[in-house]
Design an enzyme around this catalytic site. Structure first.
Site, short mmCIF file in Angstrom:
data_model
loop_
_atom_site.label_atom_id
_atom_site.label_comp_id
_atom_site.label_asym_id
_atom_site.label_seq_id
_atom_site.Cartn_x
_atom_site.Cartn_y
_atom_site.Cartn_z
N LEU A 50 46.93 57.04 -15.07
CA LEU A 50 47.19 58.45 -14.77
C LEU A 50 48.68 58.70 -14.90
O LEU A 50 49.49 57.88 -14.44
CB LEU A 50 46.75 58.80 -13.34
CG LEU A 50 45.26 58.65 -13.04
CD1 LEU A 50 45.02 58.95 -11.55
CD2 LEU A 50 44.43 59.59 -13.90
N GLU A 51 49.05 59.84 -15.50
CA GLU A 51 50.46 60.12 -15.78
C GLU A 51 51.33 60.02 -14.54
O GLU A 51 52.49 59.61 -14.61
CB GLU A 51 50.63 61.52 -16.40
CG GLU A 51 50.33 62.67 -15.44
CD GLU A 51 50.89 64.01 -15.94
OE1 GLU A 51 50.14 64.73 -16.58
OE2 GLU A 51 52.06 64.32 -15.68
N ILE A 52 50.80 60.38 -13.38
CA ILE A 52 51.57 60.45 -12.14
C ILE A 52 52.11 59.07 -11.73
O ILE A 52 53.06 58.96 -10.96
CB ILE A 52 50.68 61.06 -11.04
CG1 ILE A 52 51.47 61.44 -9.80
CG2 ILE A 52 49.52 60.16 -10.67
CD1 ILE A 52 50.72 62.33 -8.83
#
Lengths: 253, 301
Positions: A50-52
């Site tokens: 996930l980008e986060i």
């Protein structure tokens, strides 16, 4: 098989595009549902980013967005944008970027920034976030969205994330990765010609009619003489989706 | 060791109008809400705000009319809705918005944090995001260039150094050693790019505790000017392993701000009508509500 929802066909079709052992950067919504389904069925060795800054979490409850801490549960790594999008995506080790969008055109260009009404009035939405980075840098890009004429357009209102811009190749555009690979809708699976990059119908879902797909696609779509039928989700896939992955119907509706 | 602990009001008093402020939230997670509220109480004007994925902390400031420029990678309140105040300000052009992506905002901070004046990146090429930056007041911050070694096309980004970077963390000591649990998006780059770095911490711990887990220290004391100790300082956003987001209050917020005429009502009730964050917490349900939101020790939310 009656009673299978369009979103379930989409999620299962999306999951089948993922191969075991691949590395995927996942957008929230149906991309997330499809990738979790892949990981729980045929792709247990999927690396799920996930980008986060989360790797391989195993959420117990369906997250309401990418920033929901439900996404952090049982992760193998908590990290950052720099790591996921810099040192994985831009480094060139991400096989699949899996995204949703507001609009797409026939060359797989995505708009997640704004819509214009007929008078030209602009309404803003979420913008790129990690979408542009993922579309620019992943080896292949899979997009999942509802099949509506106002969403599958001749030209997007704003080109947020590039596919084959103007039908040009990725190297010519200065981009890494091989660009758009599949567009999965609630009616069909669409691919892109390896030479011309033009959109072509690959299969039609059992519930959909070809004339509806043609009518609801705003860009030219090459139709093969014989159109294969998309396989329906298996009963086990439907069970996983309904009972474990999204029991409240946050994304499956 | 120095004691750098200050109140949020003391810190905000030192920020001039027109400052560039970076906030460490992402959508509904670890928003710098106590800081946003105090900036609104003290009516700091003409701010430049930068953030990777703008969330509730920035939406509040834009809704209060304090922001004249936004440098952002995207924005959302996840399933609770869009950032209504930010989107509306963009539609009415009452803010000058520079739109990037998550990675390119992170890289601008990274260059700033590394003491470089620019950094190359492979995102944004062949997009309208870049064309719009080049056509507007951000043109001075982006430049296309070929690699002098390989000839490959790159986008160069100017370093971004906020005047003040705020980040909300789970644990910090009196000297400012700060530990973040869970994902940390561009928090480290954003904080270390700041000319001044302020942390807001849920829990204030002795340095002895930091020394037990030094690998978790993301922002070291020598970069930190002040520590604000504000439990539940990110409410109604989530702080992993401390408390969940407050879904009821997020819905109440969105119900207000989706209509421009109801924004002042929200601000008056929950921000301007409270003298500090403690009074705000009382107003949104007090100890009983905070206890309901407290994180499960296994799940972390």
């Amino acid at each position: 098989m009656s009673g299978v929802r369009g979103t379930e066909i989409m999620a299962a079709a999306g999951a089948r595009e993922i191969r075991d052992g691949e590395v995927v950067v996942v957008g929230i919504g149906l991309p997330w549902v499809a990738c979790v389904l892949a990981k729980r069925t045929h792709a247990p060795r999927l690396t799920f980013l996930l980008e986060i800054g989360v790797m391989n979490a195993e959420p117990k409850d369906t997250p309401v967005g990418v920033a929901d801490p439900r996404n952090f549960y049982r992760a193998t790594c908590w990290t950052s944008f720099r790591d996921v999008m810099g040192m994985s995506l831009q480094r060139g080790v991400v096989d699949v970027g899996f995204l949703g969008t507001l609009e797409i055109d026939g060359f797989g260009n995505l708009n997640t920034t704004l819509l214009k009404d007929e008078s030209g009035k602009v309404r803003y939405f979420n913008g790129s976030a990690g979408g542009n980075d993922t579309a620019s840098l992943a080896r292949r890009v899979i997009v999942i969205m509802r099949h509506e004429k106002r969403k599958l357009r001749q030209a997007v209102a704003h080109l947020t994330s590039p596919g084959f811009v103007g039908g040009r190749g990725r190297r010519e555009l200065g981009l890494r990765g091989d660009g758009p690979h599949r567009l999965i809708t609630d009616n069909a699976i669409i691919g892109f010609d390896p030479d011309t990059h033009a959109a072509m119908l690959l299969s039609l879902h059992p519930v959909a009619r070809l004339e509806d797909v043609v009518e609801n696609t705003g860009f030219p779509l090459r139709i093969p003489s014989e159109v294969p039928t998309t396989p329906l989700p298996t009963p086990e896939e439907v069970r996983l989706l309904q009972e474990e992955i999204d029991p409240k119907g946050i994304y499956l509706g | 060791m120095t004691n750098k602990v200050k109140t949020v009001a003391e810190v905000v008093q030192t920020i001039p109008d027109g400052s560039h402020i970076a906030l460490g939230g992402f959508a509904i997670n670890r928003g710098c809400i106590a800081v946003s509220h105090e900036l609104i109480r003290q009516q700091k004007k003409n701010l430049t705000l930068s953030q990777g994925v703008v969330g509730l902390d920035t939406d509040l400031l834009v809704g209060a009319g304090l922001v004249s420029r936004l440098i952002m990678g995207g924005g959302s309140l996840d399933r609770f809705g869009p950032v209504h105040c930010v989107n509306r300000a963009r539609e009415s052009r009452s803010v000058d918005a520079h739109d990037y992506s998550s990675l390119t905002i992170c890289f601008r901070y990274l260059a700033g944090a590394l003491g470089l004046s620019f950094i190359p990146v492979k995102s944004l090429l062949a997009s309208e995001v870049l064309e719009r930056l080049e056509a507007g007041s951000a043109a001075k911050d982006v430049q296309r260039m070929k690699c002098p070694f390989t000839g490959e096309e790159y986008l160069l980004l100017r370093a971004l150094n906020p005047d003040v970077s705020f980040v909300h963390v789970q644990v910090a000591d009196y000297d400012g050693n700060s530990q973040i649990h869970g994902a940390r998006w561009e928090n480290e780059e954003q904080a270390k790019a700041g000319r001044r770095v302020i942390v807001i911490t849920e829990e204030l711990v002795p340095t002895e505790y930091i020394q037990r887990f030094p690998e978790k220290t993301i922002i070291p004391a020598h970069r930190v000017e002040a520590v604000i100790h504000q439990p539940f300082g990110a409410h109604p956003t989530a702080v992993f392993q401390c408390y969940d987001f407050d879904a009821d209050h997020l819905r109440l917020y969105v119900d207000h701000v989706k209509r421009v005429e109801r924004v002042p009502e929200y601000l008056k009730t929950y921000v301007l009508g409270t003298k500090d964050h403690w009074e705000y917490l009382d107003k949104v349900g007090g100890l009983r509500r905070m206890n309901e939101l407290k994180a499960d020790r296994v799940l972390g939310y």
